[in-house]
Design a protein around this motif. Sequence first.
Motif, PDB file in Angstrom:
ATOM      1  N   HIS A 126       0.812  -1.221   0.000  1.00 16.75           N
ATOM      2  CA  HIS A 126       0.000   0.000   0.000  1.00 16.75           C
ATOM      3  C   HIS A 126       0.842   1.266   0.000  1.00 16.75           C
ATOM      4  O   HIS A 126       0.330   2.356  -0.306  1.00 16.75           O
ATOM      5  N   LEU A 159      -2.320   1.106  -6.062  1.00 14.06           N
ATOM      6  CA  LEU A 159      -3.087   1.182  -4.812  1.00 14.06           C
ATOM      7  C   LEU A 159      -4.544   0.826  -5.059  1.00 14.06           C
ATOM      8  O   LEU A 159      -5.161   0.097  -4.265  1.00 14.06           O
ATOM      9  N   THR A 170      -8.570  -0.369   0.926  1.00 14.32           N
ATOM     10  CA  THR A 170      -7.423  -0.911   0.220  1.00 14.32           C
ATOM     11  C   THR A 170      -6.609  -1.739   1.205  1.00 14.32           C
ATOM     12  O   THR A 170      -6.430  -1.349   2.363  1.00 14.32           O
ATOM     13  N   SER A 172      -3.584  -3.203   3.176  1.00  8.84           N
ATOM     14  CA  SER A 172      -2.276  -2.689   3.579  1.00  8.84           C
ATOM     15  C   SER A 172      -1.220  -3.769   3.373  1.00  8.84           C
ATOM     16  O   SER A 172      -0.529  -3.789   2.367  1.00  8.84           O
ATOM     17  N   ASN A 187      -2.504   3.854   6.289  1.00 12.06           N
ATOM     18  CA  ASN A 187      -2.956   3.861   4.905  1.00 12.06           C
ATOM     19  C   ASN A 187      -3.772   5.095   4.557  1.00 12.06           C
ATOM     20  O   ASN A 187      -3.948   5.415   3.378  1.00 12.06           O
TER      21      ASN A 187
END
Length: 409
Positions: A126, A159, A170, A172, A187
């Motif tokens: 990430h 990402l 999203t 990590s 994040n």
Amino acid sequence: MTFIFPLLLFLFCNLSIASPTVPDQLFSPLIPQKVANTTTSLPSPIQYPQYTTTWNVSNPGTWQDFIPDTWTSGFFPASLYALNTRKNLCGATDANALGTVDWVELGRSLSTGLIPLETNNTNLQHDVGFVSFPFAEELLINSQNETAIQAINAFAAALAARFNPLVGCTRSWDTADPTDFTVIIDNMMNLEVLWASYALTGNNTLIDIANTHANTTMINHFREDGSTWHVVEYNSTTGDVIRKRTSQGYADSSTWSRGQAWALYGFANMYNHTRNSDFLQTAQRAANYFLEHIPSDGVVPWDFDAPLNPPPRPADSSAATIAANGLLLLAQLDPADADHWSNAAVQILQNITSLAWDSSWQSLLSNGTVDWPAGNFLTGIVYGEFSVLDALHKVEIFVRGLLLCHGCK
């Protein structure tokens, strides 16, 4: 933001006698001198500083360099751009040493080592957002720079590919079990690359991801008192929360100070982009918790709940500077309380500089805690360095008022 400038300039230049003042060390010519010296000592092929040796070795305060495929690699090149911003605001004089090198050319040169990561990296995950920072800085100078445009769009796509709509975040860290979907509070900072790419492409999917991630984080990473968990684990197939824990903090129930600082800045930045009042209120909650839990000595600890003894609880200069940076951004966005947030930021900078400024170290500050559970503390930290430069010289409205008041010492 220009409509806020007259108000903030008045606030910053008319602080009461009791208000904190920015430490003189942060206007020292040692800052550009140290940074310039670091650029000449980097190895070839390029590696980037991440943290320094600690105080109890034969060469304390010496930068330790890491390969480009490391999450922190973008911070040092971004710091060069921050010094260019400072030079543009202050001018280059013999006294401030800002004219000793071409900061932009150095930033461009050192950023080239990050370009291969657009298509070939195994460690960033990430943190492609953090690595994109110098390219975002370049676009503020030359919005047509194709190298920077390509980097921003590539890192944003990477990402976005880690987004799970069932979870609403999203991912990590990658995990051995793909159903274990790990999201860390850090994040929130990486979402900026999605906004940067959206500005270039108009791809609404990117801002939908950023907004969804922030909304999910707001619900699941925050406790009722405004503190944060470092890590939330989800089931990737159902979106259910499995566990809330720490990785770098003292305990699962404690508040890791750097994570709290990332949350403060990250939600202030999301409000900056969206004007969603929920994001502003979340940033304010994170900020209030941070400020209310700084100990009476004014020094930000590595974890707000770690015991003082035994052993002594170390500080984290990086948490302090990240929080100060976030508070200054909040001061731009929350004019009704701008004096409160800006005074708090300056007080944090004053306290951490008093503790951690060491002219003999290669870093600007010591007393950083990279990872206490791993035994890595009492160091300089590159993201703390970038944050103090960003706090003073990149948050444009605050910087102009500050430097006009101080005469660009």
